[in-house]
Write a protein that holds these residues in place. Structure first.
Motif, short mmCIF file in Angstrom:
data_model
loop_
_atom_site.label_atom_id
_atom_site.label_comp_id
_atom_site.label_asym_id
_atom_site.label_seq_id
_atom_site.Cartn_x
_atom_site.Cartn_y
_atom_site.Cartn_z
N LEU A 1 0.83 -1.21 0.00
CA LEU A 1 0.00 0.00 0.00
C LEU A 1 0.86 1.27 0.00
O LEU A 1 0.53 2.26 -0.64
N LEU B 1 1.94 3.27 -3.10
CA LEU B 1 0.93 3.93 -3.92
C LEU B 1 1.42 5.24 -4.56
O LEU B 1 1.26 5.42 -5.77
N LEU C 1 -11.04 -5.95 0.29
CA LEU C 1 -10.28 -4.72 0.07
C LEU C 1 -10.26 -4.39 -1.42
O LEU C 1 -10.52 -3.26 -1.84
N THR C 2 -9.97 -5.42 -2.23
CA THR C 2 -9.91 -5.21 -3.68
C THR C 2 -11.25 -4.72 -4.20
O THR C 2 -11.32 -3.75 -4.96
N ILE D 1 -11.75 -1.05 -3.28
CA ILE D 1 -10.90 -0.15 -4.07
C ILE D 1 -11.41 -0.07 -5.51
O ILE D 1 -11.55 1.02 -6.08
N LEU E 1 -12.80 3.10 -7.67
CA LEU E 1 -12.19 3.55 -8.93
C LEU E 1 -13.19 3.54 -10.08
O LEU E 1 -13.16 4.43 -10.94
N PHE F 1 -3.13 1.31 -10.51
CA PHE F 1 -3.84 0.77 -9.34
C PHE F 1 -4.05 -0.74 -9.52
O PHE F 1 -3.84 -1.52 -8.61
N LEU G 1 -2.59 -3.83 -7.13
CA LEU G 1 -3.41 -4.90 -6.57
C LEU G 1 -2.95 -6.26 -7.10
O LEU G 1 -2.88 -7.24 -6.36
#
Lengths: 352, 304, 269
Positions: free
Chosen positions: A109, A112, A188-189, A192, A196, A246, A250
């Motif tokens: 993370l 980023l 989490l994915t 996110i 997005l 991004f 991931l």
């Protein structure tokens, strides 16, 4: 000036017969405002239905694929720039995250900012010299850039050469919650990715997003309205690159290992298919397309040998019969209400 | 450095040899682009299909080949040319013709789809694993100015050269060639003047695809190994060659192929063979950004 | 005070053919100028030079005193020019409102951060865009639906939308390329009135037109071109009496279609 109320209200009535039955129902479901929330809820509930490691793995991969499709949709769907090397941005994001996280033993993370910066740079490097080119040249140049990126990753020592980078540290770990736990990482994915996708959709419905669409439809007319088409295209490219980055971040922390083999043209083509089949420019369609492209092969294992053949044929058939994609953007918005119309007429009267 | 200088003749010859393959494929790219402004992504895959057709025929006739030798290879090549030519025409009729006049994006995506379908169609039929070509052209070499030049290389280059000269004559001397040039200048006008536009376009696809098919068989026989993705990189390079020469320009495509072969050969000698492809694509990007009309491309750009 | 538009010795040639050969004229605020001339006289080419779609090979174009010769179209638009095209150039898959919003692009009001997070600034700015778009559609008297794609509209409605889009740009100079082409008599009358109302906004209006009646009635000055050259510049009465103009038009059908080269898309043909 006067406004003829009667004509406008007559026109507002749906022309021709209303669509009936199943078609109307399906279209009302899909065009529903809350369809995105429903999809998110389904994604969040999925692990309660099937939580085998295999299923979670597939679903996480699919979610990452969705973010790639969303990013490419900015470039191809909104701005009309055919990028055949989009996977390069996934590579840039994944390698940046992998290299930095491993070298400094940081959770992924924390890479980023570096990922975003590298992707902006990559977008600029690829976009700046090529976006002045005519569209078909652009397509092949992006293809060349995609290959160059892969070959570079394959040949440099910092990227680990053909074997790539492995043992990439986990995404994050705070207070005993290890985000590397597949289910936690899946959630989490999904969150996110949902963020997005929403952000990309909102961009599409803003001043910048409209400028992208103007450029896609008629560059000259857009220029005549003061839209600096080159800058606008470059911005589309950069946003696409960041979304790809991004995805790469991931991707790297999901697999904990990356190699040049993950970034071949086939992958670029699959993301493009998701965008095209879904309906260029329609974010909902693109998400659906991405899910179909990434999940269908799992359901149709028997056809493994033929699936890419089918994808290719499907691409041709869709372009021939429905060039705007299976589920194109609707290109419609609310009319003025009577009250608004009267208020405007009143205000105009005052101005006079 | 001394080593490099002594290598120059060899590097030069290798570049020229590979370049003649590029040129052969670049012709199809350039002809199609010149006439209907279509970037035919599937073109490199036609080359691959050619190689597989050659493979199939040669495997079928088996041992008899060795008795007939080079002559048989040429016959096989001609059969492959015929079949790839027809495949090219079919792809055009099914995928591209319905989209004539459609937005460029749609046409490009169709071309990607066609390319995909050809690649994975062959993979599905012939299995995705690489195949060894049943015939391998190797033979004695002669030293020319310090370069090892093999006899098959010379033969293949002669064949490639003959095909190119034939094409050039065809385009310059025949009424079809004239019609092709007319369509490339003004499709609507040609149609009004009674040119059978669709027929001419089909013929263009036939010729371009046949040349690519020939290159496929030759490459199979020379390198000895074929696989369903072999057309991807070489298609990209043929496009590069077409751009270097000036896309739409027939002689430019030939020149571009040779130039690219040489540039690539010397480039990989200097920066290392593993960068060979990256180097070629960098040349493409440089050309497109700095001189998109290519070396001989003046004529196609005079339209304002 | 300098003129809004000042064109001096403008020249452009395509492969040896001079499409525009020494055109000079100026336009002031609140003035309607017409550029007329037989087919292929170079009128549209001149427009394309002024708006930056063609790079002039000679001469200069000044906007409010600043030289903009050879700048890219977006920069010239930024400097205060707005235009319509001879063959409508609308964004066909987008709604009527979106098309008009295109004209307001330069008025900003939001950035991508606002767009992603739907900040109050974004909402305010979008509401403003919509309100203005409706205002200009009302201004030109557009009565059709506004939330539907352009391709569903009739030709006359599309013409109205294109003018709305150009007006939303709120520029000092408006160039109209054959605004009356394809309109019937009553539509032409509304156009006449509309052009005057645009002038009354304080805009300098330059129009290319074939309809002589309309041109004579609406314009304050007329520039006449023939074979790329300017052969007259004066009031309608002066131009009517000018022997060179009479000669150029003798025996010509004023309503013939203009064959001027359409914008050949800069860079991408």
């Amino acid at each position: 000036m006067t406004i003829d109320n009667s004509t406008e209200s007559i026109h507002t009535v749906e022309g021709g017969g209303k669509k009936r039955g199943a078609a109307a129902w399906i279209s009302s479901v899909f065009e529903n405002k809350y369809i995105g929330l429903v999809a998110l809820a389904i994604a969040l509930l999925m692990p309660f239905l099937i939580a085998t490691p295999y299923a979670i793995n597939i679903m996480t991969t699919a979610a990452i694929f969705v973010v790639l499709a969303a990013g490419l949709n900015i470039v191809v769907g909104y701005c009309g720039l055919l990028d055949l090397g989009y996977i390069a941005f996934l590579a840039v994001g994944a390698y940046t995250a992998g290299i930095i996280a491993k070298a400094f033993e940081l959770p992924v993370l924390f890479t980023l900012p570096a990922v975003v910066i590298m992707c902006i740079l990559a977008g600029l490097i690829i976009g700046a010299p090529t976006l002045r080119l005519r569209s078909d040249y652009l397509a092949i140049v992006t293809l060349g850039f995609g290959e160059i990126t892969r070959i570079t990753a394959n040949n440099l020592t910092i990227t680990g050469g053909p074997s790539g980078i492995y043992n990439i540290p986990g995404f994050l770990s705070i207070g005993g919650i290890d985000f590397q736990n597949p289910i936690i990482f899946y959630y989490l994915t999904v969150l996110i990715v949902a963020g997005l996708v929403l952000a990309a959709a909102r961009l599409g419905k803003s001043r910048l997003g409209r400028a992208w669409k103007f450029v896609k439809e008629d560059e000259d007319a857009a220029e005549a309205m003061g839209i600096h088409t080159y800058k606008v295209k470059l911005l589309a490219y950069i946003f696409g690159a960041v979304w790809g980055g991004f995805g790469g971040m991931l991707f790297a922390s999901h697999l904990t290992a990356i190699s040049p083999m993950s970034f071949v043209f086939l992958q670029s083509a699959l993301v493009l298919m998701a965008v095209v089949l879904g309906g260029m420019g329609n974010m909902k369609g693109v998400v659906l397309g991405a899910l179909a492209i990434s999940l269908l092969p799992e359901l149709l294992r028997d056809f493994a040998a033929y699936r890419y053949l089918l994808f290719g044929l499907l691409l041709v058939v869709v372009m021939v019969f429905r060039p705007q994609g299976l589920w194109p953007p609707r290109g419609a918005e609310a009319e003025r209400t009577k009250a608004q119309r009267e208020a405007a007429a009143f205000a105009n009267g005052l101005k006079k | 450095m001394a080593q490099f200088i002594s290598d120059i003749p060899q590097v030069f010859w290798d570049g020229l040899f590979v370049g003649s393959f590029y040129a052969l494929i670049a012709l199809g790219y350039s002809m199609v682009y010149g006439i209907i402004k279509l970037l035919n992504f599937a073109h490199g895959d036609i080359y691959m299909v050619g190689a597989f057709i050659g493979y199939t025929i040669l495997t079928a006739i088996g041992g008899t080949f060795h008795m007939l030798g080079l002559f048989a290879l040429i016959i096989v090549m001609m059969i492959s040319m015929l079949i790839t030519g027809v495949i090219g025409v079919v792809v055009e009729k099914l995928a591209y013709q319905p989209l004539r006049g459609a937005p460029r994006l749609a046409v490009l995506i169709t071309a990607v789809g066609a390319s995909f379908a050809l690649e994975y169609g062959v993979a599905a039929i012939a299995s995705p694993n690489p195949r060894g070509f049943p015939v391998r052209l190797d033979g004695d070499f002669v030293l020319v100015l310090g370069a090892r030049v093999t006899i098959p290389q010379i033969i293949l280059m002669l064949i490639a050269g003959a095909l190119m000269i034939a094409l050039d004559t065809y385009i310059r001397r025949t009424s079809t060639g004239r019609a092709m040039r007319a369509i490339s200048l003004d499709m609507k006008g040609s149609l009004l003047m009674g040119v059978k536009v669709n027929a001419v376009i089909s013929r263009t696809f036939f010729i371009g695809s046949a040349l690519a098919g020939a290159a496929g068989v030759m490459a199979g026989a020379y390198y000895g190994k074929i696989d369903f993705l072999m057309g991807f990189i070489i298609g990209l390079k043929a496009f590069t060659a077409a751009v270097i020469g000036g896309i739409g320009n027939i002689r430019g495509a030939m020149l571009g192929g040779l130039v690219l072969g040489l540039v690539e050969s010397f480039g990989s000698e200097l920066v290392g063979g593993q960068w060979r492809d990256a180097f070629a694509f960098a040349v493409l990007i440089l050309f497109l950004t700095l001189r998109p009309t290519g070396i001989l491309g003046e004529r196609v750009t005079e339209r304002v | 005070m300098s003129a809004v538009l000042e064109v001096k010795d403008l020249e452009i040639s395509f492969g040896g053919v001079k499409a525009v050969d020494g055109l000079s004229f100026s336009a002031n605020a609140k003035e309607i100028i017409a550029v007329i001339g037989p087919n292929g006289a170079g009128k549209t080419s001149a427009f394309n030079c002024i708006t930056g779609f063609y790079k002039p090979t000679g001469g200069s174009v000044k906007l409010n005193g600043a030289d903009v010769t050879g700048q890219r179209p977006a920069d010239i638009a930024h400097a205060g020019v707005s235009r319509t095209f001879q063959n409508l150039r609308l964004f066909h898959d987008m709604t009527v409102l979106d098309n008009v919003r295109a004209g307001m692009h330069l008025y900003g009001g939001q950035n991508f951060f606002d767009a992603i997070f739907h900040t109050p600034r974004f909402k305010h700015s979008e509401a403003h865009y919509t309100e203005e778009a409706h205002y200009w559609l009302d201004f030109v008297g557009y009565r059709g639906r506004r939330g539907v794609p352009i391709r569903n509209l009739s030709y006359g409605q599309q013409k109205q939308v294109e003018i709305s889009r150009a007006l939303a740009r709120k520029s000092d100079l408006l160039l109209l390329d054959e605004p009356a082409a394809g309109l019937n008599h009553s539509e032409k009358q509304s156009l006449l009135e509309l052009v005057r109302r645009i002038r009354d906004l304080g805009t300098a209006v330059v129009l290319i037109e074939h309809d002589m009646g309309l041109v004579m009635e609406v314009s304050e000055r007329i520039v006449v071109m023939n074979f790329g050259r300017e052969i007259a510049d004066g009031t309608p009465a002066e131009v009517k009496a000018n022997p060179a103009v009479i000669e150029a038009y003798l025996g010509r059908d004023d309503d013939a279609d203009d064959q001027d080269q359409e914008v050949a898309a800069h860079g991408d043909a």
